[in-house]
Write a protein that holds these residues in place. Sequence first.
Motif, PDB file in Angstrom:
ATOM      1  N   HIS A  60       0.811  -1.214   0.000  1.00  0.00           N
ATOM      2  CA  HIS A  60       0.000   0.000   0.000  1.00  0.00           C
ATOM      3  C   HIS A  60       0.850   1.272   0.000  1.00  0.00           C
ATOM      4  N   TYR A  61       2.141   1.128  -0.246  1.00  0.00           N
ATOM      5  CA  TYR A  61       3.013   2.302  -0.271  1.00  0.00           C
ATOM      6  C   TYR A  61       2.663   3.211  -1.443  1.00  0.00           C
ATOM      7  N   ASP A  62       2.395   4.463  -1.135  1.00  0.00           N
ATOM      8  CA  ASP A  62       2.114   5.488  -2.142  1.00  0.00           C
ATOM      9  C   ASP A  62       2.962   6.704  -1.780  1.00  0.00           C
ATOM     10  N   PRO A  63       3.998   6.998  -2.562  1.00  0.00           N
ATOM     11  CA  PRO A  63       4.893   8.103  -2.205  1.00  0.00           C
ATOM     12  C   PRO A  63       4.191   9.443  -2.043  1.00  0.00           C
ATOM     13  N   SER A  64       3.010   9.607  -2.648  1.00  0.00           N
ATOM     14  CA  SER A  64       2.310  10.883  -2.583  1.00  0.00           C
ATOM     15  C   SER A  64       1.330  10.973  -1.426  1.00  0.00           C
ATOM     16  N   ALA A  65       1.123   9.861  -0.689  1.00  0.00           N
ATOM     17  CA  ALA A  65       0.131   9.838   0.388  1.00  0.00           C
ATOM     18  C   ALA A  65       0.727  10.351   1.697  1.00  0.00           C
ATOM     19  N   ARG A  66      -0.144  10.789   2.586  1.00  0.00           N
ATOM     20  CA  ARG A  66       0.304  11.159   3.935  1.00  0.00           C
ATOM     21  C   ARG A  66       0.707   9.919   4.724  1.00  0.00           C
ATOM     22  N   LEU A 332      -5.918   7.847  10.243  1.00  0.00           N
ATOM     23  CA  LEU A 332      -5.087   8.500  11.268  1.00  0.00           C
ATOM     24  C   LEU A 332      -4.181   9.566  10.658  1.00  0.00           C
ATOM     25  N   PHE A 333      -3.563   9.273   9.523  1.00  0.00           N
ATOM     26  CA  PHE A 333      -2.633  10.213   8.906  1.00  0.00           C
ATOM     27  C   PHE A 333      -3.341  11.303   8.113  1.00  0.00           C
ATOM     28  N   GLY A 334      -4.636  11.119   7.828  1.00  0.00           N
ATOM     29  CA  GLY A 334      -5.407  12.191   7.207  1.00  0.00           C
ATOM     30  C   GLY A 334      -5.615  12.080   5.712  1.00  0.00           C
ATOM     31  N   ASP A 335      -5.373  10.906   5.135  1.00  0.00           N
ATOM     32  CA  ASP A 335      -5.668  10.728   3.715  1.00  0.00           C
ATOM     33  C   ASP A 335      -7.173  10.676   3.470  1.00  0.00           C
ATOM     34  N   ILE A 336      -7.928  10.211   4.474  1.00  0.00           N
ATOM     35  CA  ILE A 336      -9.388  10.215   4.410  1.00  0.00           C
ATOM     36  C   ILE A 336      -9.930  10.688   5.754  1.00  0.00           C
ATOM     37  N   GLY A 337     -11.191  11.091   5.757  1.00  0.00           N
ATOM     38  CA  GLY A 337     -11.829  11.518   6.987  1.00  0.00           C
ATOM     39  C   GLY A 337     -12.709  10.430   7.583  1.00  0.00           C
TER      40      GLY A 337
END
Length: 399
Positions: A60-66, A332-337
């Motif tokens: 699930h690594y996405d370099p652009s994600a929080r 938790l990291f804020g990619d979704i609410g």
Amino acid sequence: MPAPLLSLTWTDHVTGRQGFLVVDRLVRGVCSGGLRMRPGCTLDEVTGLARGMTMKEALHYDPSARYVPLGGAKGGIDCDPRSPEAYGVLVRYLRAMRPYVEHYWTTGEDLGLNQDLVDKAAREAGLVSTIQAVHPLLEDETEARARLADAFAVRVDGLGLDELVGGCGVAEAVLAALDRAGHAHAGARVAVQGLGTMGGATARFLARAGLTVVAVADVRGTIANPAGLDVEALLAARDAHGGVDRAALRPGDRELPGEAWLSTEAEILVPAAVSYAIDEVNQQRITARWIAEAANMPVLPEAENLLAARGVTVLPDVVVNSGTNAWWWWTLFGDIGADPDEAFAHIRRSMRALVERTLGRAAADGTTPRAAAHALVADRLPEIADRFGWYATPRKDAP
């Protein structure tokens, strides 16, 4: 693959029960993996699960994600969760593991445990949270913890959002595999082993997508109906451990032996209960075209080889059931609410893309989906290590 970074065995001084913690890998000094409780749990089992968590995080690594993937870990306790002594064992295990939970290991519910019980035991063990090790990595800890708490408070059609996200991911993996093969959703038959958190949610999402759930198995046996089961009625009749009250069955529903789900006439099997459910002997009974591993390690390697030889595709656990873990961190990291529609949409997009990559790699390499997933992980782990270090980079609170 290298040996785990940390492997330990704990013995409860009151009951003599044993518990285990395996840290397969650290990323930014932290690892992630649930805590399970079941009779017969072993260190080897937990080691395999910890390696699987490293893979789920990397996939699930996405370099652009929080959200940045963590390392993989797992905890396990050899105890029947229904035993009167189970809760005390859980509290003492968490108390013994407190230094690891405080600084390195983020954990949560797994087989045999639910999150409410884990949280209760953690508080009694003196922990702030079972994910407090990740707090120093957050941009705004207070806001992040509030967002996750809000998400856990959300209910959708009678079930908690946290109970549904994993099954949403499993269901989307199945739908993606069907789509890739050009197989219609409507009428495709499904048999599910286990109607707990993962199996129950998977059955709900697949039924709502137009598939027909023809069999479900719980600890008391298999419930089957070739015309389709009433999934919502069965979900409403579950106990805390996923057992179904047989009083909820309709006249056309049949009660069959426990392993009957394996030989059900269905296109898709979803083992969503225990590890090692399908071995080289009972795999002979399977006529399904796909097996979606909603549980961790339900298909033994020897069985998977035999299934592949006769054209049965095993969609591996490290892909299929990775949605729950990812949802925690996306939130938790804020990619979704803390919104169910946003959560389900994000899970569906991510899982579909991951299944497409995995099956595409398998087709290109002429391998199984599991081998393809391993190859994807092998590509990503060095990239993650180059960016974040093999063990840790300085935290915000570091001097």
